[in-house]
Write a protein that holds these residues in place. Structure first.
Motif, mmCIF file in Angstrom:
data_model
loop_
_atom_site.group_PDB
_atom_site.id
_atom_site.type_symbol
_atom_site.label_atom_id
_atom_site.label_comp_id
_atom_site.label_asym_id
_atom_site.label_seq_id
_atom_site.Cartn_x
_atom_site.Cartn_y
_atom_site.Cartn_z
ATOM 1 N N LEU A 1 -10.594 -13.102 6.683
ATOM 2 C CA LEU A 1 -9.596 -13.619 7.575
ATOM 3 C C LEU A 1 -10.374 -14.196 8.771
ATOM 4 O O LEU A 1 -11.535 -13.594 9.191
ATOM 5 N N ASP A 2 -9.926 -15.122 9.245
ATOM 6 C CA ASP A 2 -10.538 -15.897 10.418
ATOM 7 C C ASP A 2 -10.323 -15.232 11.692
ATOM 8 O O ASP A 2 -9.332 -14.658 12.125
ATOM 9 N N THR A 3 -11.653 -15.210 12.562
ATOM 10 C CA THR A 3 -11.419 -14.654 13.964
ATOM 11 C C THR A 3 -11.535 -15.807 14.881
ATOM 12 O O THR A 3 -11.595 -16.897 14.624
ATOM 13 N N GLU A 4 -11.158 -15.468 16.315
ATOM 14 C CA GLU A 4 -11.137 -16.289 17.456
ATOM 15 C C GLU A 4 -11.760 -15.931 18.614
ATOM 16 O O GLU A 4 -11.402 -14.673 18.768
ATOM 17 N N LEU A 5 -12.772 -16.513 19.122
ATOM 18 C CA LEU A 5 -13.399 -16.037 20.604
ATOM 19 C C LEU A 5 -12.378 -16.405 21.435
ATOM 20 O O LEU A 5 -11.953 -17.604 21.884
ATOM 21 N N ILE A 6 -11.692 -15.437 22.301
ATOM 22 C CA ILE A 6 -10.840 -15.815 23.405
ATOM 23 C C ILE A 6 -11.611 -15.666 24.786
ATOM 24 O O ILE A 6 -12.227 -14.652 25.091
ATOM 25 N N LEU A 7 -11.419 -16.766 25.441
ATOM 26 C CA LEU A 7 -12.180 -16.885 26.620
ATOM 27 C C LEU A 7 -11.500 -16.539 27.692
ATOM 28 O O LEU A 7 -10.276 -17.119 28.000
ATOM 29 N N ARG A 8 -11.774 -15.521 28.460
ATOM 30 C CA ARG A 8 -11.029 -15.042 29.553
ATOM 31 C C ARG A 8 -11.872 -14.951 30.927
ATOM 32 O O ARG A 8 -12.687 -15.638 30.920
ATOM 33 N N LYS A 9 -11.633 -14.135 31.841
ATOM 34 C CA LYS A 9 -12.247 -14.284 33.137
ATOM 35 C C LYS A 9 -13.457 -13.226 33.171
ATOM 36 O O LYS A 9 -13.994 -13.000 34.388
ATOM 37 N N SER A 10 -13.874 -12.439 32.197
ATOM 38 C CA SER A 10 -14.941 -11.507 32.263
ATOM 39 C C SER A 10 -16.373 -12.329 31.952
ATOM 40 O O SER A 10 -17.295 -11.482 32.142
ATOM 41 N N THR A 11 -16.455 -13.336 31.605
ATOM 42 C CA THR A 11 -17.745 -14.293 31.424
ATOM 43 C C THR A 11 -17.874 -15.408 32.419
ATOM 44 O O THR A 11 -16.894 -16.181 32.372
ATOM 45 N N LYS A 12 -18.978 -15.719 32.698
ATOM 46 C CA LYS A 12 -19.293 -17.093 33.317
ATOM 47 C C LYS A 12 -20.799 -17.177 33.222
ATOM 48 O O LYS A 12 -21.694 -16.349 33.056
ATOM 49 N N PRO A 13 -21.151 -18.341 33.563
ATOM 50 C CA PRO A 13 -22.914 -18.439 33.720
ATOM 51 C C PRO A 13 -23.621 -17.536 34.726
ATOM 52 O O PRO A 13 -22.820 -17.110 35.761
ATOM 53 N N PRO A 14 -24.750 -17.176 34.495
ATOM 54 C CA PRO A 14 -25.170 -16.006 35.464
ATOM 55 C C PRO A 14 -25.559 -16.669 36.865
ATOM 56 O O PRO A 14 -25.851 -17.725 36.980
ATOM 57 N N CYS A 15 -25.539 -15.633 37.723
ATOM 58 C CA CYS A 15 -25.912 -16.360 39.047
ATOM 59 C C CYS A 15 -27.387 -16.018 39.278
ATOM 60 O O CYS A 15 -27.962 -16.748 40.493
ATOM 61 N N ARG A 16 -28.252 -15.500 38.649
ATOM 62 C CA ARG A 16 -29.641 -15.524 38.958
ATOM 63 C C ARG A 16 -30.390 -15.858 37.499
ATOM 64 O O ARG A 16 -29.946 -15.958 36.353
#
Length: 334
Positions: A319-334
């Motif tokens: 069965l298919d999965t889906e990547l759910i984008l929320r607020k615990s990820t973003k581009p690195p600051c360094r």
């Protein structure tokens, strides 16, 4: 023969509650239903419906063996199983595989005594011998969540390797170059597949694999806390962590914040499973969503098809999965 009063005394409830739990299980809490089910098994009590079913060589009962009933990952899978089963008039009994190994009077006895029509396995760590050669002594079986090809069972599950690859690949596309993983137990087949996906994504992004940034854990909040402490002591702290389940990830978030790290500014975190807690932790967790209700529903449906005498395909159903984008990820600051 045991009576309903015997069941009530063992369960610590009234006979009226026993009757409701057996005849209208939706009218009692899951905890009460489990107490009654356990007492029924321990006492050997048979309802009139069960006796009638036995005369027809059926019990209208399915048994589900769960690796850990306290793990919220399984709740939606069990709900899917019960939904499919109830539509066909079947009762579902749940057993924790670790507890079953320690109990003399257990759900497993129902399988060997033919008092259960079918068995759904939600993991490969089993309290019974389910090898192909032993299956003649057991009712029809279906596996869900994990895949064990040597058992030659119909299996409903997801592509853990590809789902993990896509999650880690997303982190690489955000610009993360120092990505760690926190795995499940080394004996877990699905963790092995998720680690393979992790390594393939690193190779695709041209990033080296660093074994010191691959921390083994179990699927618990506490394990996430301990693993985060280990990662923080690394000479080069990662900017992102891929966790093999949401519970680990929530433990990582908790400990990272205790250390004064900001999530996701200082550390991006991805989980796996999309349990309900993942949407409501702080910050809400980016995660791989499994169709857990559908996994359970389809597993029960395949088993019910077997019980009707329909020909069922042996092997894997993805069965298919889906990547759910929320607020615990973003581009690195360094």
């Amino acid at each position: 023969m045991a009576t309903m009063k015997d069941v009530a005394e063992l369960a610590g409830v009234s006979t009226a509650t026993v009757s409701r739990a057996l005849m209208n299980p939706e009218k009692v809490s899951s905890a009460t239903r489990q107490k009654v089910e356990d007492a029924v098994i321990q006492s050997g009590y048979c309802t009139s419906n069960l006796l009638r079913g036995m005369k027809r060589n059926e019990s209208k009962t399915l048994v589900v063996i769960v690796p850990d009933l306290s793990d919220p990952y399984f709740s939606e899978i069990l709900r899917g199983i019960e939904h499919a089963a109830s539509k066909q008039g079947y009762l579902v009994l749940h057993g924790d595989s670790q507890q079953q190994k320690c109990r003399d009077n257990s759900l497993i006895h129902l399988n060997y005594s033919k008092q259960a029509d079918g068995l759904i396995l939600l993991g490969t760590d089993l309290p019974i011998d389910a090898r192909k050669s032993e299956q003649k002594n057991l009712p029809p079986m279906v596996m869900a969540c994990e895949y064990a090809p040597e058992l030659e069972l119909p299996t409903i599950h997801i592509d853990n390797l590809t789902a993990s690859y896509e999650a880690v690949n997303y982190l690489a596309h955000l610009g993360h170059r120092h990505i760690a993983e926190i795995t499940g137990p080394p004996t877990s087949t699905l963790s092995s597949l998720r680690s393979q996906g992790f390594r393939q994504a690193l190779r695709r992004a041209g990033l080296p694999y660093d074994s010191s940034k691959s921390i083994q854990a179990d699927f618990s909040f506490e394990a996430g806390v301990v693993a985060m402490r280990k990662l923080s002591s690394s000479p080069s702290r990662p900017t992102a962590v891929f966790c093999h389940n949401d519970i680990i990830a929530i433990g990582v978030i908790h400990e990272a914040k205790n250390m004064g790290l900001r999530v996701p500014e200082d550390l991006s975190i991805i989980g796996f499973d999309n349990i309900s807690f993942s949407e409501y932790c702080d910050p809400p967790l980016t995660t791989v969503a499994q169709p857990r209700f559908e996994i359970g529903y389809q597993a029960a449906q395949v088993l019910l098809n077997q019980l009707r005498g329909d020909k069922v395909h042996i092997g894997s159903r993805l069965l298919d999965t889906e990547l759910i984008l929320r607020k615990s990820t973003k581009p690195p600051c360094r």
